[in-house]
Design a protein around this motif. Structure first.
Motif: not given
Length: 319
Positions: A218-222, A258-270, A272-274, A307-312
């Motif tokens: 959901a961090n990347v693709r909610p 042992h889930a070594r890439f658990n977080v790194a995968v999500l950060k790489e996907l983000l 890629a989205e800038g 995805l919509a652009t987050p509003r302030s």
């Protein structure tokens, strides 16, 4: 805090029956400092997409590698960005430190706290039950128990969930037979049960009547996480199977060795989205070249996000 205030807060039990997004922790300058601005961006992005429950300081946040001050920074940034979502603050560490962070979460306007199982290598189920129980007795916010190991017995879990402070259990144990027995024994009447093993386990949990689940994706693709929940809650098995097949390769890569890439995968996907969120701290591992290629191949057929652009936004209940 007066006892009446505590009781009133516990009476306002938030619902957690959908997607429970578990925020990662962005860093600047590699991993040298927490990036509060990007935390606020990710929080707003989730809310705009329709996520109604957000966890700060879950395992996906590298919670065990954050200093006490950094944990407060994360809690503060999420609280400042939230408008309407239910906020859960993950708590980990010593009893005294956990109680201090719970108090800070209360002041910042969080709706509940989630108790990680102690990382302490010693101790049996009775010790964990005492740890959980003592915190439940002393915090002012409703409690979500995060159960990962098999050390807690059925009896101990049954007793814990009967506590008026416990509103949910994030169940990430591999033994769903135990969960089925707990539910058959009446544990479902006391609190909400949440699939703590993300999208890949949604079909198995749905067979037990549990459609709420935690999500790192959901961090990347909610939108994808919400679609999985809608299919499970609506009983659309064909659509659910299609979506699980879509996310399965990504989840498999996150859980590799042992889930070594658990977080790194999500950060790489983000990335890629800038959206740059920095590196990962040991013992988490950065992606290898081969893992990066596998990830790109896995998401090549994913539909483009809508995805919509987050509003302030102004803060709500930031204390």
């Amino acid at each position: 805090m007066p006892e009446s205030a505590v009781q009133q807060h516990l009476a306002e039990r938030p619902t957690m029956d959908g997607v429970v997004a578990v925020l990662l922790t962005p860093y600047v300058h590699g991993t040298s400092a927490v990036d509060e601005a990007t935390i606020r961006l990710l929080t707003r992005r989730l809310e705009v997409a329709g996520i109604r429950t957000i966890t700060a300081l879950g395992n996906t946040a590298e919670v065990h590698q954050l200093t006490p001050d950094e944990r407060v920074s994360v809690l503060r940034a999420v609280a400042a960005a939230r408008q309407e979502a239910t906020l859960i603050a993950g708590l980990a560490g010593s009893l005294g430190g956990t109680l201090e962070e719970a108090s800070r979460a209360y002041d910042l306007g969080y709706d509940a706290v989630m108790l990680h199982e102690p990382a302490e290598p010693f101790g049996d189920g009775d010790g964990i039950a005492r740890y959980f129980g003592q915190i439940c007795e002393r915090v002012a916010l409703p409690v979500v128990l995060y159960v990962r190991s098999t050390r807690l017995s059925n009896e101990a879990l049954t007793e814990l969930v009967a506590s008026p402070s416990v509103i949910a259990v994030k169940y990430a144990r591999p033994d769903l037979t135990t969960l089925a027995a707990l539910l058959d024994g009446g544990a479902a009447q006391h609190c909400t049960w949440i699939n703590g093993s993300a999208e890949a386990k949604v079909p198995a949990f749905a067979e037990l009547g549990i459609t709420a689940f935690t999500s790192g994706i959901a961090n990347v693709r909610p939108d994808v996480a919400l679609a999985v929940h809608a299919a499970a809650a609506g009983g659309d098995q064909v659509r659910l199977r299609q979506l699980i097949e879509l996310v399965a390769p990504v989840e498999a890569l996150r859980n590799e060795v042992h889930a070594r890439f658990n977080v790194a995968v999500l950060k790489e996907l983000l990335r890629a989205e800038g959206i740059e969120t920095g590196g990962v701290r040991p013992p988490h591992s950065p992606l290898t070249s081969a893992a990066t290629e596998s990830l790109r191949s896995a998401v090549a057929t994913w539909p483009k996000p809508d995805l919509a652009t987050p509003r302030s936004s102004g803060a709500r209940g930031t204390g």
